[in-house]
Design a protein around this motif. Structure first.
Motif, PDB file in Angstrom:
ATOM      1  N   ARG A 126      -4.001   2.139  18.857  1.00 18.96           N
ATOM      2  CA  ARG A 126      -4.505   0.772  18.781  1.00 18.96           C
ATOM      3  C   ARG A 126      -3.982   0.066  17.534  1.00 18.96           C
ATOM      4  O   ARG A 126      -3.655  -1.132  17.575  1.00 18.96           O
ATOM      5  CB  ARG A 126      -6.033   0.786  18.782  1.00 18.96           C
ATOM      6  N   ILE A 127      -3.904   0.798  16.409  1.00 19.92           N
ATOM      7  CA  ILE A 127      -3.400   0.189  15.174  1.00 19.92           C
ATOM      8  C   ILE A 127      -1.924  -0.164  15.314  1.00 19.92           C
ATOM      9  O   ILE A 127      -1.492  -1.264  14.933  1.00 19.92           O
ATOM     10  CB  ILE A 127      -3.622   1.141  13.979  1.00 19.92           C
ATOM     11  N   TRP A 128      -1.134   0.740  15.895  1.00 20.14           N
ATOM     12  CA  TRP A 128       0.289   0.439  16.097  1.00 20.14           C
ATOM     13  C   TRP A 128       0.460  -0.777  17.008  1.00 20.14           C
ATOM     14  O   TRP A 128       1.310  -1.634  16.748  1.00 20.14           O
ATOM     15  CB  TRP A 128       1.004   1.653  16.694  1.00 20.14           C
ATOM     16  N   ALA A 129      -0.343  -0.853  18.060  1.00 18.06           N
ATOM     17  CA  ALA A 129      -0.254  -1.992  18.968  1.00 18.06           C
ATOM     18  C   ALA A 129      -0.660  -3.279  18.257  1.00 18.06           C
ATOM     19  O   ALA A 129      -0.049  -4.345  18.457  1.00 18.06           O
ATOM     20  CB  ALA A 129      -1.136  -1.754  20.192  1.00 18.06           C
ATOM     21  N   TRP A 130      -1.676  -3.193  17.424  1.00 18.16           N
ATOM     22  CA  TRP A 130      -2.128  -4.356  16.649  1.00 18.16           C
ATOM     23  C   TRP A 130      -1.036  -4.833  15.701  1.00 18.16           C
ATOM     24  O   TRP A 130      -0.768  -6.030  15.593  1.00 18.16           O
ATOM     25  CB  TRP A 130      -3.393  -3.987  15.900  1.00 18.16           C
ATOM     26  N   GLU A 131      -0.382  -3.889  15.008  1.00 19.36           N
ATOM     27  CA  GLU A 131       0.671  -4.264  14.070  1.00 19.36           C
ATOM     28  C   GLU A 131       1.871  -4.889  14.785  1.00 19.36           C
ATOM     29  O   GLU A 131       2.522  -5.785  14.232  1.00 19.36           O
ATOM     30  CB  GLU A 131       1.123  -3.045  13.263  1.00 19.36           C
ATOM     31  N   ASP A 132       2.152  -4.409  15.995  1.00 12.53           N
ATOM     32  CA  ASP A 132       3.285  -4.952  16.756  1.00 12.53           C
ATOM     33  C   ASP A 132       2.959  -6.286  17.429  1.00 12.53           C
ATOM     34  O   ASP A 132       3.868  -6.983  17.891  1.00 12.53           O
ATOM     35  CB  ASP A 132       3.724  -3.955  17.843  1.00 12.53           C
ATOM     36  N   GLY A 133       1.682  -6.655  17.448  1.00 17.39           N
ATOM     37  CA  GLY A 133       1.290  -7.792  18.256  1.00 17.39           C
ATOM     38  C   GLY A 133       1.156  -9.107  17.532  1.00 17.39           C
ATOM     39  O   GLY A 133       0.750 -10.103  18.132  1.00 17.39           O
ATOM     40  N   PHE A 134       1.459  -9.153  16.214  1.00 20.57           N
ATOM     41  CA  PHE A 134       1.350 -10.431  15.512  1.00 20.57           C
ATOM     42  C   PHE A 134       2.527 -10.585  14.554  1.00 20.57           C
ATOM     43  O   PHE A 134       3.097  -9.592  14.087  1.00 20.57           O
ATOM     44  CB  PHE A 134       0.018 -10.542  14.755  1.00 20.57           C
ATOM     45  N   PRO A 135       2.921 -11.827  14.233  1.00 23.73           N
ATOM     46  CA  PRO A 135       4.041 -12.041  13.301  1.00 23.73           C
ATOM     47  C   PRO A 135       3.745 -11.424  11.939  1.00 23.73           C
ATOM     48  O   PRO A 135       2.653 -11.600  11.392  1.00 23.73           O
ATOM     49  CB  PRO A 135       4.130 -13.574  13.209  1.00 23.73           C
ATOM     50  N   ASN A 136       4.700 -10.690  11.423  1.00 21.30           N
ATOM     51  CA  ASN A 136       4.481  -9.968  10.170  1.00 21.30           C
ATOM     52  C   ASN A 136       5.790  -9.903   9.392  1.00 21.30           C
ATOM     53  O   ASN A 136       6.357  -8.831   9.204  1.00 21.30           O
ATOM     54  CB  ASN A 136       3.948  -8.563  10.487  1.00 21.30           C
TER      55      ASN A 136
ATOM     56  N   ASP B 169       6.529 -10.023   6.321  1.00 22.74           N
ATOM     57  CA  ASP B 169       6.531  -9.292   5.053  1.00 22.74           C
ATOM     58  C   ASP B 169       6.336  -7.790   5.241  1.00 22.74           C
ATOM     59  O   ASP B 169       6.321  -7.040   4.258  1.00 22.74           O
ATOM     60  CB  ASP B 169       5.437  -9.838   4.132  1.00 22.74           C
ATOM     61  N   GLY B 170       6.159  -7.346   6.482  1.00 24.19           N
ATOM     62  CA  GLY B 170       6.078  -5.920   6.745  1.00 24.19           C
ATOM     63  C   GLY B 170       4.778  -5.251   6.349  1.00 24.19           C
ATOM     64  O   GLY B 170       4.735  -4.043   6.120  1.00 24.19           O
ATOM     65  N   TRP B 171       3.681  -5.995   6.276  1.00 24.75           N
ATOM     66  CA  TRP B 171       2.407  -5.383   5.932  1.00 24.75           C
ATOM     67  C   TRP B 171       1.899  -4.529   7.097  1.00 24.75           C
ATOM     68  O   TRP B 171       2.079  -4.879   8.255  1.00 24.75           O
ATOM     69  CB  TRP B 171       1.368  -6.459   5.615  1.00 24.75           C
ATOM     70  N   GLY B 172       1.259  -3.403   6.757  1.00 20.95           N
ATOM     71  CA  GLY B 172       0.752  -2.533   7.799  1.00 20.95           C
ATOM     72  C   GLY B 172      -0.380  -1.653   7.306  1.00 20.95           C
ATOM     73  O   GLY B 172      -0.565  -1.461   6.098  1.00 20.95           O
ATOM     74  N   TYR B 173      -1.121  -1.098   8.240  1.00 18.75           N
ATOM     75  CA  TYR B 173      -2.271  -0.261   7.892  1.00 18.75           C
ATOM     76  C   TYR B 173      -1.856   0.960   7.099  1.00 18.75           C
ATOM     77  O   TYR B 173      -2.449   1.294   6.072  1.00 18.75           O
ATOM     78  CB  TYR B 173      -3.005   0.166   9.169  1.00 18.75           C
ATOM     79  N   PHE B 174      -0.843   1.681   7.555  1.00 19.08           N
ATOM     80  CA  PHE B 174      -0.532   2.993   7.012  1.00 19.08           C
ATOM     81  C   PHE B 174       0.055   2.929   5.599  1.00 19.08           C
ATOM     82  O   PHE B 174      -0.099   3.867   4.823  1.00 19.08           O
ATOM     83  CB  PHE B 174       0.406   3.749   7.960  1.00 19.08           C
ATOM     84  N   SER B 175       0.705   1.838   5.239  1.00 21.53           N
ATOM     85  CA  SER B 175       1.264   1.707   3.886  1.00 21.53           C
ATOM     86  C   SER B 175       0.347   0.951   2.938  1.00 21.53           C
ATOM     87  O   SER B 175       0.379   1.191   1.727  1.00 21.53           O
ATOM     88  CB  SER B 175       2.616   0.985   3.935  1.00 21.53           C
ATOM     89  N   HIS B 176      -0.475   0.049   3.475  1.00 25.40           N
ATOM     90  CA  HIS B 176      -1.168  -0.875   2.595  1.00 25.40           C
ATOM     91  C   HIS B 176      -2.687  -0.860   2.689  1.00 25.40           C
ATOM     92  O   HIS B 176      -3.351  -1.458   1.841  1.00 25.40           O
ATOM     93  CB  HIS B 176      -0.668  -2.301   2.874  1.00 25.40           C
ATOM     94  N   LEU B 177      -3.259  -0.228   3.702  1.00 29.69           N
ATOM     95  CA  LEU B 177      -4.712  -0.238   3.851  1.00 29.69           C
ATOM     96  C   LEU B 177      -5.327   1.152   3.843  1.00 29.69           C
ATOM     97  O   LEU B 177      -6.523   1.286   3.571  1.00 29.69           O
ATOM     98  CB  LEU B 177      -5.107  -0.956   5.156  1.00 29.69           C
ATOM     99  N   SER B 178      -4.560   2.175   4.184  1.00 27.09           N
ATOM    100  CA  SER B 178      -5.141   3.518   4.286  1.00 27.09           C
ATOM    101  C   SER B 178      -5.246   4.146   2.890  1.00 27.09           C
ATOM    102  O   SER B 178      -5.380   3.434   1.902  1.00 27.09           O
ATOM    103  CB  SER B 178      -4.306   4.381   5.229  1.00 27.09           C
ATOM    104  N   SER B 179      -5.202   5.460   2.787  1.00 28.90           N
ATOM    105  CA  SER B 179      -5.512   6.155   1.538  1.00 28.90           C
ATOM    106  C   SER B 179      -4.635   5.679   0.374  1.00 28.90           C
ATOM    107  O   SER B 179      -3.419   5.591   0.488  1.00 28.90           O
ATOM    108  CB  SER B 179      -5.349   7.663   1.722  1.00 28.90           C
TER     109      SER B 179
END
Length: 208
Positions: free
Chosen positions: A92-102, A104-114
């Protein structure tokens, strides 16, 4: 050295309010890392602090001798890394990241997780595959402390670099404020058993 008053979420044994972490600045097997000794103590038993640090043994590995710097703890909010999420949620997170203009390359795994870098508690920011750490009584242990060679990289530094020191390219002197180098730009992880009354601690390290 950490005090309970400064890290209120850190578990302490009864009658202890100070955590001391000492290490031998030489490689020790099996992970070829500094050998750590952890002491839970009462602050009154520590006594006065040394003004000048003792001279290191001449055989010490320079990469395990930290450069003097100021520690400024900051509470941050983080979330589990990808390995700690159910497979369906990762999708679901990958689909969310692919589904909106981005752009600057922001994403859950690099910028929101641990959060990467040195920290107390929280989710482990593994460099290699996750490992389960157990105490001598086979209890699963919890993350206590990470001592990292680098606080962030150019990509995740967009999120985790201090605002006061943030720059577009995350200069090396900000990435490595203590000048430590554990393995190959790796981290030393300490884990505590919350089920044993004396809160025993184990450690392991990973390199990049």
């Amino acid at each position: 050295m950490l005090f309970a008053r400064d890290v209120p979420d850190l578990p302490f044994p009864d009658e202890a309010d100070t955590l001391q972490v000492l290490w031998c600045p030489l490689d020790h097997e099996p992970y070829f890392q500094p050998h750590t000794i952890v002491r839970w103590r009462g602050a009154e038993a520590v006594g006065s602090l040394l003004i000048d640090a003792p001279t290191p043994d001449p055989d010490s590995d320079d990469s395990y001798l930290p450069m003097a710097c100021v520690l400024s703890p900051e509470r941050v909010e983080e979330y589990p890394a990808g390995w700690g999420l159910p497979a369906e949620l990762r999708q679901r997170i990958w689909a969310w990241e692919d589904g909106f203009p981005n752009p600057d390359g922001w994403g859950y795994f690099s910028h929101l997780s641990s959060a990467p870098g040195s920290k107390v508690g929280g989710w482990v920011s593994w460099i290699q595959d996750p490992e389960q750490v157990e105490c001598s009584k086979s209890h699963e242990m919890a993350h206590l402390l990470t001592i990292a060679s680098r606080e962030f990289d150019i990509e995740n530094g967009k999120r985790w670099a201090p605002i006061e020191e943030r720059s577009p390219h995350a200069p090396l002197e900000i990435q490595e404020p203590t000048d430590l180098m554990i393995q190959d730009a790796g981290s030393l992880y300490l884990f505590v058993c919350l089920k044993c009354p004396d809160l025993p601690v184990n450690s392991l390290s990973q390199g990049s």
